[in-house]
Design a protein around this motif. Structure first.
Motif, PDB file in Angstrom:
ATOM      1  N   GLU A 366     -34.810 -16.496 -20.310  1.00  0.00           N
ATOM      2  CA  GLU A 366     -36.235 -16.277 -20.011  1.00  0.00           C
ATOM      3  C   GLU A 366     -36.399 -15.626 -18.643  1.00  0.00           C
ATOM      4  O   GLU A 366     -35.728 -15.986 -17.677  1.00  0.00           O
ATOM      5  CB  GLU A 366     -37.005 -17.596 -20.004  1.00  0.00           C
ATOM      6  N   GLY A 367     -37.323 -14.682 -18.541  1.00  0.00           N
ATOM      7  CA  GLY A 367     -37.704 -14.126 -17.249  1.00  0.00           C
ATOM      8  C   GLY A 367     -37.191 -12.738 -16.960  1.00  0.00           C
ATOM      9  O   GLY A 367     -37.716 -12.069 -16.058  1.00  0.00           O
ATOM     10  N   GLY A 368     -36.190 -12.264 -17.706  1.00  0.00           N
ATOM     11  CA  GLY A 368     -35.656 -10.934 -17.426  1.00  0.00           C
ATOM     12  C   GLY A 368     -36.681  -9.830 -17.628  1.00  0.00           C
ATOM     13  O   GLY A 368     -36.720  -8.855 -16.863  1.00  0.00           O
ATOM     14  N   ASP A 369     -37.540  -9.985 -18.624  1.00  0.00           N
ATOM     15  CA  ASP A 369     -38.543  -8.953 -18.899  1.00  0.00           C
ATOM     16  C   ASP A 369     -39.606  -8.903 -17.804  1.00  0.00           C
ATOM     17  O   ASP A 369     -40.058  -7.819 -17.414  1.00  0.00           O
ATOM     18  CB  ASP A 369     -39.206  -9.219 -20.250  1.00  0.00           C
ATOM     19  N   GLU A 370     -40.000 -10.066 -17.308  1.00  0.00           N
ATOM     20  CA  GLU A 370     -41.036 -10.109 -16.274  1.00  0.00           C
ATOM     21  C   GLU A 370     -40.492  -9.670 -14.916  1.00  0.00           C
ATOM     22  O   GLU A 370     -41.226  -9.113 -14.095  1.00  0.00           O
ATOM     23  CB  GLU A 370     -41.617 -11.525 -16.167  1.00  0.00           C
ATOM     24  N   ALA A 371     -39.227  -9.938 -14.663  1.00  0.00           N
ATOM     25  CA  ALA A 371     -38.641  -9.559 -13.376  1.00  0.00           C
ATOM     26  C   ALA A 371     -38.310  -8.072 -13.320  1.00  0.00           C
ATOM     27  O   ALA A 371     -38.571  -7.402 -12.306  1.00  0.00           O
ATOM     28  CB  ALA A 371     -37.382 -10.380 -13.105  1.00  0.00           C
ATOM     29  N   PHE A 372     -37.755  -7.555 -14.414  1.00  0.00           N
ATOM     30  CA  PHE A 372     -37.196  -6.195 -14.366  1.00  0.00           C
ATOM     31  C   PHE A 372     -37.927  -5.184 -15.249  1.00  0.00           C
ATOM     32  O   PHE A 372     -37.502  -4.042 -15.348  1.00  0.00           O
ATOM     33  CB  PHE A 372     -35.717  -6.247 -14.762  1.00  0.00           C
ATOM     34  N   GLY A 373     -39.043  -5.583 -15.863  1.00  0.00           N
ATOM     35  CA  GLY A 373     -39.836  -4.641 -16.632  1.00  0.00           C
ATOM     36  C   GLY A 373     -39.252  -4.381 -18.006  1.00  0.00           C
ATOM     37  O   GLY A 373     -38.847  -3.248 -18.298  1.00  0.00           O
ATOM     38  N   GLY A 374     -39.246  -5.382 -18.879  1.00  0.00           N
ATOM     39  CA  GLY A 374     -38.583  -5.247 -20.160  1.00  0.00           C
ATOM     40  C   GLY A 374     -39.485  -5.093 -21.363  1.00  0.00           C
ATOM     41  O   GLY A 374     -38.982  -4.917 -22.473  1.00  0.00           O
ATOM     42  N   TYR A 375     -40.804  -5.175 -21.167  1.00  0.00           N
ATOM     43  CA  TYR A 375     -41.688  -5.097 -22.321  1.00  0.00           C
ATOM     44  C   TYR A 375     -42.120  -3.658 -22.606  1.00  0.00           C
ATOM     45  O   TYR A 375     -42.435  -2.901 -21.684  1.00  0.00           O
ATOM     46  CB  TYR A 375     -42.934  -5.960 -22.101  1.00  0.00           C
ATOM     47  N   GLN A 376     -42.161  -3.313 -23.892  1.00  0.00           N
ATOM     48  CA  GLN A 376     -42.634  -1.988 -24.272  1.00  0.00           C
ATOM     49  C   GLN A 376     -44.054  -1.750 -23.801  1.00  0.00           C
ATOM     50  O   GLN A 376     -44.452  -0.609 -23.539  1.00  0.00           O
ATOM     51  CB  GLN A 376     -42.544  -1.821 -25.790  1.00  0.00           C
ATOM     52  N   THR A 377     -44.833  -2.812 -23.677  1.00  0.00           N
ATOM     53  CA  THR A 377     -46.210  -2.691 -23.179  1.00  0.00           C
ATOM     54  C   THR A 377     -46.238  -1.981 -21.832  1.00  0.00           C
ATOM     55  O   THR A 377     -47.102  -1.125 -21.590  1.00  0.00           O
ATOM     56  CB  THR A 377     -46.846  -4.086 -23.043  1.00  0.00           C
ATOM     57  N   TYR A 378     -45.315  -2.337 -20.938  1.00  0.00           N
ATOM     58  CA  TYR A 378     -45.290  -1.708 -19.614  1.00  0.00           C
ATOM     59  C   TYR A 378     -45.090  -0.200 -19.744  1.00  0.00           C
ATOM     60  O   TYR A 378     -45.824   0.600 -19.151  1.00  0.00           O
ATOM     61  CB  TYR A 378     -44.170  -2.302 -18.755  1.00  0.00           C
ATOM     62  N   ARG A 379     -44.085   0.175 -20.520  1.00  0.00           N
ATOM     63  CA  ARG A 379     -43.788   1.593 -20.691  1.00  0.00           C
ATOM     64  C   ARG A 379     -44.968   2.328 -21.319  1.00  0.00           C
ATOM     65  O   ARG A 379     -45.367   3.407 -20.856  1.00  0.00           O
ATOM     66  CB  ARG A 379     -42.548   1.754 -21.579  1.00  0.00           C
ATOM     67  N   LYS A 529     -36.347  -0.036 -12.351  1.00  0.00           N
ATOM     68  CA  LYS A 529     -36.709  -0.971 -13.425  1.00  0.00           C
ATOM     69  C   LYS A 529     -37.140  -0.230 -14.693  1.00  0.00           C
ATOM     70  O   LYS A 529     -36.603  -0.483 -15.776  1.00  0.00           O
ATOM     71  CB  LYS A 529     -37.823  -1.906 -12.927  1.00  0.00           C
ATOM     72  N   VAL A 530     -38.115   0.644 -14.586  1.00  0.00           N
ATOM     73  CA  VAL A 530     -38.605   1.406 -15.744  1.00  0.00           C
ATOM     74  C   VAL A 530     -38.549   2.888 -15.392  1.00  0.00           C
ATOM     75  O   VAL A 530     -39.125   3.313 -14.389  1.00  0.00           O
ATOM     76  CB  VAL A 530     -40.045   1.007 -16.116  1.00  0.00           C
ATOM     77  N   ARG A 531     -37.846   3.663 -16.226  1.00  0.00           N
ATOM     78  CA  ARG A 531     -37.769   5.110 -16.027  1.00  0.00           C
ATOM     79  C   ARG A 531     -37.868   5.786 -17.392  1.00  0.00           C
ATOM     80  O   ARG A 531     -36.988   5.644 -18.229  1.00  0.00           O
ATOM     81  CB  ARG A 531     -36.465   5.512 -15.347  1.00  0.00           C
ATOM     82  N   GLY A 532     -38.969   6.524 -17.588  1.00  0.00           N
ATOM     83  CA  GLY A 532     -39.181   7.148 -18.881  1.00  0.00           C
ATOM     84  C   GLY A 532     -39.237   6.091 -19.972  1.00  0.00           C
ATOM     85  O   GLY A 532     -40.049   5.176 -19.930  1.00  0.00           O
ATOM     86  N   ARG A 533     -38.341   6.197 -20.941  1.00  0.00           N
ATOM     87  CA  ARG A 533     -38.290   5.228 -22.027  1.00  0.00           C
ATOM     88  C   ARG A 533     -37.335   4.071 -21.732  1.00  0.00           C
ATOM     89  O   ARG A 533     -37.205   3.143 -22.537  1.00  0.00           O
ATOM     90  CB  ARG A 533     -37.884   5.914 -23.335  1.00  0.00           C
ATOM     91  N   GLU A 534     -36.653   4.126 -20.597  1.00  0.00           N
ATOM     92  CA  GLU A 534     -35.705   3.072 -20.230  1.00  0.00           C
ATOM     93  C   GLU A 534     -36.432   1.865 -19.660  1.00  0.00           C
ATOM     94  O   GLU A 534     -37.199   1.984 -18.694  1.00  0.00           O
ATOM     95  CB  GLU A 534     -34.712   3.582 -19.186  1.00  0.00           C
TER      96      GLU A 534
END
Length: 632
Positions: A366-379, A529-534
């Motif tokens: 738990e927490g990797g998505d919130e810390a490092f930007g893992g949700y598709q919503t962000y992108r 954390k988030v670059r393009g589709r990454e």
């Protein structure tokens, strides 16, 4: 891992009874089946249920200092307690146990309330200072451990669970109607309110003090996104993250009982396993869940792949629609508030499997998505915001384009048409909701006239709007990460994680939510954390040499519980009967005809699964908590 509870009467001549404290402890026995203890001293009573993890022989609570003037009950784990103990012994403090609990007592003697700033871990504790007749409550920085309280005007009660507070006959079970509306807005309940008027959550990163009848709440930690003017290179940051994760996972494995890993088949849990096996002194146990029935997405092959890669003793369990339905009342009883989290039920069953396998501690990703930007919503929303800036005054054309794509069958893309005009702060409520998610669109027809009129008396300020104001001037990605870290994490994911694992008497630890990891992630340039589709770019880079490529490169799925199919088929009668029942309490808020129409529309597969599940748990909550018998 334990459960705590207690009461402080403001009138010092009014003692707290032993019977009440024991009743408060009994109702949370599942949090600590290994033992119990209480401390009573005039106007104060502290209670503790113990799940023995560290110092199995001499770690009983409540625990005091040398002369019995400072007492503590505590739930959690302090991962830096060894170095704190060494420091405190150097200052002349004497320890009678080897547990982390005793560190809190002596650290308080040195630093007072600021002792919380030195603790690294997950915790909720209550500390009584006999000399000052003063109570201190504190909760960890991120909110891994829950802590509730209520001020009756004559006393303050607290507990790891709301059920402990409800034992006191002086507590009224008055439903907070504004919280009902907020739940239906977010699909969970962000902020410090609960569904009971006057009962609050102590916010993460805060402590509360009571002295001479005065109650004060202070914040001691917040997450700051301070990117240095000369940040490390990407490769340097990757090396730094690897070292940090290795230390953090090692610390989170401190235990005198076996530690296992909860595998979801995803990047984060597999990454945690990769570091855990490096530091394990015995074979690791891993656990995962699957689902009975055809055509359901199954995470077990990926979890098994991870198990084989790291040589673990692997355990699997399967859940059926009947298992899901039968546990639902207990799910609501343990959660204490309606939360739209069907995966929480799967978490209970896999935690129960761990307990049956003699594993009392589980590590989770738990927490990797919130810390490092893992949700598709962000992108997706970052792309939307870039398009809005590019179109400028011609945003109306952008909206029409989204609408056209929606009519052409691209429903998810078409949904963005409503988000073209408002700003991110106006439409981003959390990763689960915008003003245009189904409940927020359906409210005018669902709410009855009385409930609508009541809500109109006191317009609500959404907690996420306040958080966006605090992030004014920050990049959009950081703003979304901050909002989710302050709301979605503690009020949905972490409360689910705590309540469901503790229902099975198992401790869950979340290394990726160590505050050092969060602060490290917050200091990184956005494109790390988030670059393009990454998504989660730096975390995946840190794990590329250990996590199998089939897992590292697969599409994120979460934990896909097939509850939508179950509610429309196996559970159809149960869903209709529960939501439309006269004792469900929903007629206080909704038009019955509109509820029936919603259920029938869902039966046709029209995509209202989250809404129906939310109504289902809200109905079960009313049956169990709103003035009726709180038991299942």
């Amino acid at each position: 891992m334990c459960g705590i509870c207690g009461k402080l009467n403001f009138n010092r001549q009014n003692p707290v009874g032993q019977g009440l404290i024991r009743q408060m402890m009994d109702v949370i026995q599942h949090r600590g089946p290994d033992g119990s203890g209480e401390f009573l001293s005039g106007p104060v009573g502290l209670g503790h249920r113990r799940l023995s993890i560290i110092d199995l022989d001499t770690g009983a609570q409540p625990m005091s200092n040398e002369d019995g003037t400072v007492w503590v009950v505590y739930n959690g784990e302090i991962y830096n307690f060894h170095e704190l103990r060494t420091e405190l012994e150097g200052r002349g403090h004497h320890f009678k146990s080897t547990t982390d609990t005793e560190v809190i007592v002596h650290l308080y003697e040195e630093l007072g309330d600021q002792c919380v700033t030195r603790l690294r871990g997950m915790f909720a504790f209550a500390l009584w200072d006999e000399r000052q007749q003063r109570l201190l409550l504190a909760r960890d920085r991120v909110g891994v451990k829950p802590l509730y309280y209520t001020n009756t005007g004559k006393s303050l009660l607290f507990g790891s669970e709301i059920k402990s507070l409800l034992v006191d006959p002086d507590i009224d079970r008055r439903v907070n109607p504004y919280a009902i509306d907020r739940f239906l807005t977010y699909y969970y309940l962000p902020g410090n309110e609960t569904l009971f008027e006057g009962i609050f959550k102590l916010d993460p990163g805060h402590y509360l003090t009571v002295q001479d009848g005065r109650v004060s709440v202070e914040q001691y930690w917040d997450l700051h996104f301070d990117i240095p003017s000369s940040p490390p290179s990407f490769d340097e940051a990757v090396d730094g993250l690897r070292a940090l994760l290795s230390r953090t996972v090692k610390d989170h494995m401190i235990s005198d009982v076996p530690v296992g890993v909860l595998l979801s088949g995803g990047v984060d849990s597999t990454g945690i396993l990769s570091y855990a096996t490096q530091h394990a002194d015995r074979p690791m146990h891993t656990f995962t869940m699957g689902f009975s029935g055809a055509n359901f997405q199954d995470e077990r092959p990926y979890a098994k792949l991870a198990s084989q890669k790291f040589g673990t003793i692997h355990h699997e369990i399967s859940m059926s629609a009947n298992d899901f339905r039968e546990f639902l009342p207990k799910y609501v009883w343990h959660m204490e508030e309606p939360v739209c989290e069907p995966p929480a039920i799967a978490l209970y069953f896999v935690s129960q499997l761990a307990r049956q396998s003699s594993v009392k501690v589980l590590l989770s990703g738990e927490g990797g998505d919130e810390a490092f930007g893992g949700y598709q919503t962000y992108r997706n929303l970052l792309t939307l915001e870039k398009l809005k800036s590019a179109f400028g005054p011609a945003k109306g054309g952008l909206r029409l384009g989204f609408q056209a794509l929606g009519h052409a069958g691209f429903k998810r893309v078409g949904n963005y048409a409503n988000l073209v005009e408002p700003t991110l702060a106006e439409y981003y409520l959390s990763r689960t909701a915008t003003p245009y998610t189904p409940f927020n669109q359906l409210k005018p027809e669902l709410y009855n006239s009385e409930f609508s009129a009541l809500l109109g008396i006191q317009p609500q300020v959404m907690p996420t709007h306040k958080l966006f104001e605090q992030m004014n001037g920050q990049p959009r990605l950081n703003s979304m990460l901050y909002v989710d870290t302050k709301t979605w994490l503690p009020d949905d994911l972490l409360v689910k994680a705590d309540k469901m694992t503790m229902a099975a008497s198992v401790e869950l630890r979340v290394p990726l939510l160590d505050y050092r990891v969060l602060e490290f992630a917050a200091s990184l340039p956005l494109h790390y954390k988030v670059r393009g589709r990454e998504l989660k770019r730096i975390l995946k880079a840190a794990l590329v040499e250990t996590v199998p490529q089939q897992i590292l490169n697969r599409k994120k799925t979460g934990f896909p519980v097939p509850y939508d199919d179950w509610m429309r088929k196996d559970m159809k009668d149960f869903v209709f009967d529960t939501i439309l029942a006269t004792n469900a309490g929903l007629d206080s808020y909704f038009c019955k005809e509109a509820l029936t129409n919603l259920l029938q529309t869902h039966q046709k597969g029209k995509g209202y699964s989250k809404e129906v599940f939310s109504l289902l748990v809200l109905a079960l909550w009313h049956q169990q908590f709103a003035g009726l018998s709180p038991s299942v």
